[in-house]
Design an enzyme around this catalytic site. Structure first.
Site, PDB file in Angstrom:
ATOM      1  N   ASP A  43       0.853  -1.201   0.000  1.00 28.23           N
ATOM      2  CA  ASP A  43       0.000   0.000   0.000  1.00 28.23           C
ATOM      3  C   ASP A  43       0.887   1.248   0.000  1.00 28.23           C
ATOM      4  O   ASP A  43       0.655   2.214   0.735  1.00 28.23           O
ATOM      5  CB  ASP A  43      -0.969   0.012   1.177  1.00 28.23           C
ATOM      6  CG  ASP A  43      -2.219   0.847   0.892  1.00 28.23           C
ATOM      7  OD1 ASP A  43      -2.544   1.029  -0.294  1.00 28.23           O
ATOM      8  OD2 ASP A  43      -2.853   1.323   1.849  1.00 28.23           O
TER       9      ASP A  43
ATOM     10  N   GLY B 122      -0.818   7.668   5.150  1.00 29.00           N
ATOM     11  CA  GLY B 122       0.012   6.946   4.193  1.00 29.00           C
ATOM     12  C   GLY B 122       1.429   6.695   4.660  1.00 29.00           C
ATOM     13  O   GLY B 122       2.022   7.497   5.380  1.00 29.00           O
TER      14      GLY B 122
END
Length: 417
Positions: free
Chosen positions: A306, A325
């Site tokens: 990811d 993130g």
């Protein structure tokens, strides 16, 4: 490219040479010979690396680069270089760019920017126009341009009828719909897992319920409509149970888990380090145990880094306002290899290809040489020096990892660290 690889241990359950130490001859980008020992009468370049292991090339199903629009975070060129040196021969790239990748021409732009690269890029088109969850994007046109799936990255589709129509429409051309598992009215303004840790830190919580409700909804819609559904980056034990039951019910569903959700729990946020601010959030150790069990029994189909580069201006700020993130390509293998066997690590790094209709090339004579080269036993501390991405937002910094990637062979090209 012509190359003789010496003394390599094959890690590929689909190869006749699995677990064997062999020499591999590559001629013009194809594997021409595999044997215990091979001579080199044509004086090809020889590759001799310490404790060399080789598998078919790895695939990451969720990578963000930024270009176009967010080049300060990462460019396609440097992103693909990072992927190659991290062992990945194929990556599926998310549509969270500016503009959003939601048309035939946008998909072609991504593919053209990666043309001629050793790493194969597979664009994921947005599911809805501009990822605004109002109307479907040009799904069929994007498929014709080379999109492998449709996903509004980390943006849940709130309207269940829109998801129903997406599943029905995409089934006409075997399209893969990806639905982010979060019910936003439940998650609210939560920035971490809702738990005793969030209470003690004074941070708003995002409960496991928000993920599980959305998954339950989407599985009901899938049962009603048919079609193909992929649920990315699940993070809770109940999510594993829901998907396990759906598979037993023969629904056409797959799922992934982000590597960091297999390793870190929500207590890491006590430092208020924004690199640990991810979506879905880090959960509890009980969730981690259930996720690992789900990987081992096949409920969870694949892992993803990811990989999501975020520039320093959006990370080095107050925790509540920092963007979600972490980067993860560089640390993916070394992190996974600390919690799984090397065989299982390679399996979950290659298994997603079939779901995304990406060519798989086992280590076999006559096949295209699409290979990852690595040493599974080397342990080291992951530092900033190991970060190849433009953005440096890694939660694995200063963590002990096991396993070092040497590089890849792909598209008739050898790339080595």
């Amino acid at each position: 490219m012509n190359l003789l690889i010496k003394s390599a241990t094959i890690v590929d359950s689909k190869s006749d040479f699995h677990n064997q130490s062999v020499d591999i001859l590559i001629e013009k980008g194809f594997i021409s010979q595999i044997a215990k020992t091979l001579k080199n009468p044509k004086k090809y370049k020889e590759l001799n690396l310490d404790n060399l292991h080789i598998s078919q090339g790895w695939f990451d199903s969720s990578v963000s680069f930024g270009e176009p629009g967010f080049e300060e975070r990462e460019t396609i060129e440097n992103g693909l270089k990072t992927a190659a040196l991290s062992g990945f021969t194929s990556v599926a790239v998310n549509a969270n760019t500016n503009p959003v990748i939601d048309s035939h021409s946008d998909v072609l732009f991504i593919k053209s920017k990666a043309s001629g690269n050793a790493v194969n890029i597979h664009p994921i088109g947005a599911l809805t126009k501009e990822s605004k969850s109002i109307e479907l994007a040009e799904l069929y046109d994007m498929t014709n341009a080379g999109a492998v799936a449709f996903y509004d990255y980390q943006k849940p589709v709130a309207n269940p009828n829109l998801m129903k129509v997406a599943l029905q429409y995409a089934s006409n051309f075997d399209g893969l719909v990806i639905s982010f598992p979060q019910e936003s009215k439940i998650s609210g303004l939560g920035v971490m897992n809702e738990n005793v840790t969030s209470t003690s830190l004074g941070l708003k919580g995002n409960p496991a319920l928000a993920e599980e409700l959305q998954i339950a909804r989407d599985l009901f819609l899938l049962e009603y409509t048919g079609g193909k559904l992929h649920i990315p980056t699940i993070s809770t034990s109940k999510s594993v149970e829901l998907i396990r039951a759906a598979k037993q019910n023969k629904l056409n569903v797959t799922c992934s888990v982000a590597i960091h959700n297999l390793i870190f729990d929500d207590t890491e946020l006590k430092s208020f380090n924004t690199n640990y601010k991810v979506l879905p959030p880090l959960r509890t150790q009980d969730d981690i145990n259930a996720l690992i069990d789900g990987l081992k029994d096949g409920t969870i189909d694949m892992v993803t880094s990811d990989h999501n580069p975020i520039d320093i201006e959006h990370k080095k700020i107050e925790f509540d306002f920092a963007k979600y993130g972490t980067i993860g390509l560089e640390s993916a293998f070394g992190a996974l290899n600390t919690i799984l066997t090397t065989k299982k690590t390679v399996e979950v790094l290659t298994k997603g290809k079939q779901r995304f209709n990406i060519e798989s090339s086992p280590v076999a004579i006559g096949n295209k040489a699409t290979l990852t080269l690595f040493n599974p036993n080397l342990t080291y501390t992951f530092t900033k020096e190991h970060i190849l991405s433009t953005s440096k937002n890694s939660m694995f910094e200063n963590k002990e990892l096991k396993g070092k990637v040497y590089g890849i062979i792909s598209n008739n090209t050898l790339i080595l660290n």
